[in-house]
Enzyme design. Structure first.
Site, short mmCIF file in Angstrom:
data_model
loop_
_atom_site.label_atom_id
_atom_site.label_comp_id
_atom_site.label_asym_id
_atom_site.label_seq_id
_atom_site.Cartn_x
_atom_site.Cartn_y
_atom_site.Cartn_z
N GLU A 96 1.19 -1.24 0.26
CA GLU A 96 0.09 -0.26 0.04
C GLU A 96 0.57 1.39 -0.06
O GLU A 96 0.17 2.47 -0.37
CB GLU A 96 -0.94 -0.63 1.04
CG GLU A 96 -0.44 -0.16 3.08
CD GLU A 96 -1.31 0.08 3.89
OE1 GLU A 96 -2.30 1.32 3.30
OE2 GLU A 96 -2.12 -1.01 4.70
N SER A 138 -8.11 5.51 8.46
CA SER A 138 -8.40 5.24 9.76
C SER A 138 -7.73 5.34 10.39
O SER A 138 -7.87 5.69 12.06
CB SER A 138 -8.80 3.98 9.72
OG SER A 138 -9.84 2.69 8.55
#
Lengths: 778, 374
Positions: free
Chosen positions: B139, B193
């Site tokens: 990522e 998040s």
């Protein structure tokens, strides 16, 4: 007697009846001057300075011309023992709930006779709230001091004066608290104060500090947000909830996102990816406990992370935590410790302080006492008058926890001398005086606590006997017994109460308790008698040695030194014999000694060394009175003097057991000099010096020695250190590394300890150490 | 940034996917240069996917296409078309996989490039439920490649990047687009998040400096618990109307004014939620105030950690990305202010228009690269 004066003066809304005897809380209030108060959100800390009058034993060379014998001993007594009143300075700190503040102020007003006091230094968030009340009750002007300045001042003070002030917290270890030895140089350090917010302060010197950062996410966030989330009002209850919760129900973990660990970054699956992340995506009820736990983790981790970022930026490794968020709560100490470990990969340790709650009050007090120069002296925690660290694990000791609701005390005694490191320590920062840490060694702890409890009857008897002329001594001795027994019981449950528990701290606590009840020197008469007796044999011993060949002489002198060390009232095995058979002779003692090879036997190396050039100057830490010092030590150092080595005899400043004190040694040396021209010449030519060590302990902390002694050691180019006796060479300093040659000599007069070291009772330790060249240069 | 020449074009459809903890981000390339010949050859389900995605702006109850972010007339691998940006909650992932199965996605012979934790977590579900193999991508790699690509092509002839002029002056603080000649070195703060903070030195050289669990998930999670709201939009809406000083304890609440000894302004927050220690204050507080305080607390904390990292890493450019910043001018302005104020003007906060989509773009780029490598 109840500490409650409210009834007479009408009722006060904040009065609470306190049933503790007041003379055990606000001690020496009659002599109090200089007050300081630190009023926090829930606790008040009061500080004052008092002078304490207590008895000290003084010895004075007997005035033969006066021909007045005050002593009842047969023949000519050696010296005069008198008990004098001495005034020493003491700092008192008392911590209690804010609810008691009015009652306490009333009590202080009633007992305060010192009219010199005009102002009271105040700090803490609650100081302004209670300003009028204090001014009205005490008729003292409230003088506000900056909170952070007080905190830092207090922190410097405890770090400098209390050797085991700081500790590392380890929740799952055998001992929760791992105390750190204070480094002589306490600066620079970082203090992270977690109150309602967080302040991060860098302290570089006594008066040099800077707030380098902070955070608004602190104790207030835990409390405020926690109260909103759980409808629980009290901070302690929130912590209770948190300790029962599971944060993984509320937090989104790495494994919740990845299904496992994020391996390439080394992030484990259990790591919190998003605090409260589950409550954003799952539609369900969360338990109070789980939310409180998640909140606690969130805040502790955040503070830990910031602390690490600041520590890295400012290159600081000593990081202390304080403030009401910490204040001895195991839950927060654990989460903060965990966080610091995680973010620094173990490079920085989170340190906590035993007297964290007192820092503000101590600092405010010091601000007000600047004219007395309190920082010019060394101070010592008085174990007899201090409560010690309470057990903080509620699950471990719920009763003790409630104790914080009453009174907690700290007393610090001012020492007459400034204490410094022995300049000959190889590495002062890593020096640990004590050989065994009883906090960690449960077996040894059991044994020694039992030992000291067993010996208590004898000590009480001895104390009474030392003051036969004072009938109330019996009552005082009984009080002493109760006090010390209580301390031992406390230590059984909370071995960490006064820092690391050691044989030394047990001995020192006993001395403090004896002093507290005015038994300044229970062994004074025994010492006198034994000194007297030993002096009679001095010449005989010296002569018998002189007749021997060089090699034989050295061995006899070494053996004599060891045999002398058998005479020790501090050792139960010996005191039993001495009690029943006072004629236990020097020769018999030699026979009791273990045959060579000794338990630790470096005698051959020592004798080889003696064949070489003489030492420049030997520093000798002496032990017992009587045969030990007179027939053991003196003949030994006499030989050194003859070899051309200067000798410094370092003895205790104050009495402890039958250890020879400096003032006693002065007299003994004079007497010996009168008989022995070698000693006489050495004294006259200043090749033999008697210097006090600054201690009143049967053990020896080489990081807290009289500054004068340190100077003498340096000036004379000391190249040999001799440490004698169980207390100084075995219980302490056995592993101490010195930058010059050293001899550590003792006879193990305790079968348990001897067995532990792999020997039998009366085993001999003859440890001769030479630092390697590289270390010497260091 | 120059895009590689593609020797072999991958088969359509071209997707890139980033499956985060809360949101799934999807970019879809809609070719606009389809020849008639191609049109004829195009299989029906491919056509239907294209039509479904491009003719709707909402998918199901929770899927959204951010039309305003669409990039027009982009030429990639010799094809010209539009890049679409779509998001839906990770909670709806299984429905999405079912849709893939229903639309026989597996018959299209395309590689599904996915990044984010979900690429690992849902890999098996893709395989067993929809017979789809994911190409899993890191990522952080994707984030950086995607960011650099979008910055290089620009935002439909406008700069992708912006900052705030006069960040310390609330009256005159204005958003200003900017083109940076050189982005490196930059501190990249990705607020999803949770938060990851990277120091990026070149396009291939970066390290993850640290991260914090106090991120967008924490804001939304706490808001849900404190106010009963259900969505990020709702939470932000409330926050925009609230006043955090009713909830937070300020320096002046403690010291009556500035804490001069340490140069702290009276208006600085001393204790987040500090007023909530008192019952009276708890009883009198509004949900909007609570939402605002939560937003301010989380934002300031991220700002503080980012600033410390920037100083420790000696980097002056701090780029904030991630979906926490979507429609969240309160936070962007606050971050701009915090960087500027606490660094005394040394640090500059930069923001990017496509906030949370760079990971997905990075995955999409990898699809083209993987075809190239093949």
């Amino acid at each position: 007697m109840a500490l409650c004066g409210g009834a007479d003066r009408g009722s006060h809304s904040m009065d609470k009846s306190i049933t503790l005897p007041p003379d055990e809380i606000f001690r020496n209030l009659e002599n109090a001057k200089r007050f300081a108060i630190d009023i926090g959100g829930s606790l008040t800390k009061l500080a004052y300075y008092s002078t304490v009058q207590h008895q000290v034993a003084k010895v004075r060379s007997f005035d033969h011309s006066a021909k007045v014998s005050l002593q009842e001993t047969d023949g000519d007594p050696l010296y005069e023992i008198s008990v004098q009143e001495e005034i020493t300075a003491r700092l008192h700190f008392i911590k209690f709930e804010n609810a008691y503040i009015e009652t306490c102020l009333d009590f202080i007003k009633d007992h305060l006779v010192n009219t010199e006091t005009k102002v009271i230094k105040a700090t803490g968030g609650g100081a302004h709230k209670f300003k009028d009340l204090i001014e009205k009750k005490l008729k003292l002007k409230v003088d506000k001091e900056d909170e952070m300045t007080c905190l830092i001042k207090g922190c410097n003070f405890v770090l400098k004066n209390i050797p085991h002030e700081a500790f590392v917290y380890a929740k799952h270890a055998d001992s929760e608290f791992r105390f750190q030895n204070t480094h002589p140089d306490i600066f620079p350090y970082m203090l992270i104060n977690i109150g309602s917010g967080v302040s991060i302060v860098k302290v570089e010197a006594e008066d040099k500090f800077e707030r380098i950062g902070g955070s608004s996410i602190g104790g207030g966030t835990f409390w405020g947000l926690g109260a909103l989330l759980t409808k629980t009002k009290r901070f302690d209850e929130l912590l209770q909830l948190a300790s029962k919760g599971q944060h993984t129900n509320v937090d989104m973990l790495v494994k919740d996102i990845y299904g496992g660990a994020y391996g390439s970054l080394g992030l484990t699956g259990d790591l919190i990816a998003s605090s409260f992340g589950k409550s954003a995506t799952t539609d369900k009820e969360f338990s109070k406990e789980d939310m409180a736990k998640s909140l606690l983790h969130m805040i502790s981790n955040d503070i830990g992370q910031l602390a690490c970022l600041y520590a890295k930026l400012h290159n600081l490794t000593r990081v202390y935590f304080g403030g009401f968020f910490i204040r001895g709560h195991p839950v927060t100490m654990h989460t903060i410790t965990y966080s610091i470990n995680f973010f620094t990969k173990g490079e920085v340790q989170a340190l906590f302080l035993r007297h964290e709650g007192y820092l503000g009050a101590i600092g405010a007090f010091l601000k007000g006492a600047e004219e007395d120069n309190p920082n010019q002296y060394s101070w010592e925690e008085n174990y007899a008058g201090s409560s010690g660290l309470m057990s903080v694990s509620p699950e471990l000791n719920p009763v003790q926890r409630a104790r914080s609701g009453t009174f907690d005390m700290l007393e610090m005694d001012r020492l007459e001398r400034q204490l410094v490191n022995l300049p000959l320590l190889q590495d002062a920062t890593s020096y640990i005086p004590d050989t065994v840490d009883l906090t960690e060694d449960a077996l040894a702890r059991e044994y020694w606590l039992y030992c000291f409890e067993e010996a208590l009857d004898g000590v009480v008897k001895r104390a009474i006997a030392s003051q036969k002329d004072q009938p109330e001594a019996v009552e005082r001795a009984e009080k002493f017994r109760q006090k010390y027994r209580h301390k031992l019981q406390t230590l059984r449950h909370q071995p960490f109460a006064y820092g690391s528990l050691t044989v030394r701290s047990l001995l020192d606590t006993r001395e403090h308790c004896l002093n507290e009840f005015n038994f300044p020197d229970p062994y004074s008469k025994i010492k006198q008698k034994e000194n007297d007796m030993a002096l009679k044999y001095y010449l005989k011993v010296v002569k018998s040695v002189e007749e021997l060949s060089w090699e034989q002489r050295q061995f006899t002198l070494a053996k004599g030194l060891l045999a002398g060390n058998v005479f020790d009232w501090g050792a139960k095995a010996v005191s039993d014999v001495l009690e029943s058979d006072p004629e236990f002779g020097f020769e018999q003692a030699k026979q009791q000694l273990q045959e060579r090879p000794w338990l630790v036997d470096a005698y051959n190396q020592w004798i080889e060394r003696l064949k070489g050039p003489p030492h420049k100057c030997a520093l000798f830490f002496v032990d017992n009175s009587g045969i030990d010092i007179i027939l053991g030590v003196f003949p030994f150092i006499r030989e050194l003097l003859i070899r051309g080595t200067e000798v410094v005899l370092a003895s205790n400043s104050g009495p402890a057991l039958n250890d020879v004190t400096n003032s006693e040694l002065q007299i003994l040396t004079e007497r010996i000099a009168a008989m022995d021209p070698v000693i006489h010449a050495a004294l006259r030519e200043d090749r033999l010096a008697l210097v006090q060590n600054g201690s009143s302990s049967p053990c020896l902390d080489l990081s807290r020695l009289d500054k004068v002694l340190a100077t003498v050691i340096r000036e004379r180019g000391t190249d040999l250190v001799i440490i004698e006796g169980m207390g100084r060479a075995i219980h302490t300093n056995y592993y101490a590394m010195l930058s010059c040659e050293s001899l550590k000599l003792a006879v193990i007069k305790n079968s348990w300890l001897a067995e532990r070291l792999g020997g039998k009772i009366f085993s001999v330790v003859f440890k001769y150490e030479v630092p390697s060249k590289a270390q010497e240069q260091h | 940034m120059k895009l590689r020449r593609c020797s072999r074009k991958p088969a359509f459809p071209w997707f890139g996917m980033d499956i985060g903890g809360t949101l799934v981000k999807l970019v879809y390339f809609e070719p606009k240069d389809i020849t008639e010949e191609e049109e004829l050859e195009e299989v029906e389900n491919l056509k239907s996917i294209r039509r479904y995605l491009t003719s709707n702006t909402a998918y199901g109850k929770t899927g959204v296409r951010d039309v305003h972010l669409e990039l027009h007339n982009l030429t990639i691998c010799g094809r010209t078309g539009n890049l679409h940006f779509i998001r839906f909650p990770t909670a709806a992932m299984h429905r999405f996989i079912q849709m893939g199965r229903d639309k026989h996605f597996s018959s299209l012979h395309t590689t599904l490039c996915a990044t984010g934790g979900g690429a690992y977590k849902f890999e098996n579900d893709f395989r067993t439920m929809a017979d789809l193999e994911l190409l899993k991508l890191d990522e952080l790699d994707c984030l950086i490649q995607g960011l650099l690509y979008i910055d290089s092509v620009g935002f439909n002839d406008h700069p992708e990047c912006y900052y705030f002029e006069n960040p310390s002056d609330t009256q005159n603080c204005i958003k200003e687009p900017c083109c940076l000649d050189n982005l490196f070195p930059m501190l990249l703060v990705n607020i999803g998040s949770g938060v990851s903070i990277l120091a990026v030195y070149t396009k291939d050289n970066y390290k993850r400096v640290t991260g914090t669990s106090l991120g967008g998930g924490t804001f939304l999670g706490l808001c849900c618990l404190l106010t009963g709201c259900e969505t990020f939009e709702e939470a932000l809406e409330m926050a925009s109307k609230g006043d955090s000083t009713n909830v937070d304890k300020l320096v002046k609440d403690i010291y009556g004014g500035d804490y001069q000894r340490f140069g702290l302004q009276g208006s600085a927050v001393a204790s987040s939620f500090g007023h909530m220690m008192s019952k009276e204050k708890r009883d009198s507080i509004s949900k909007e105030d609570l939402a605002r305080a939560t937003l301010v607390t989380i934002t300031n904390n991220i700002g503080s950690i980012a600033r410390m990292c920037a100083v420790n890493e000696k980097i002056e450019r701090v780029v904030f990305v991630g979906n926490f910043l979507r429609i969240n001018t309160v936070s962007t302005k606050l971050l701009a202010y915090a960087m500027d104020f606490w660094s005394k003007g040394q640090l500059r906060a930069l923001f990017l228009e496509h906030e949370g989509y760079f990971g997905a773009v990075g995955a999409f780029l990898d699809l083209l690269k993987s075809a190239d490598d093949a």
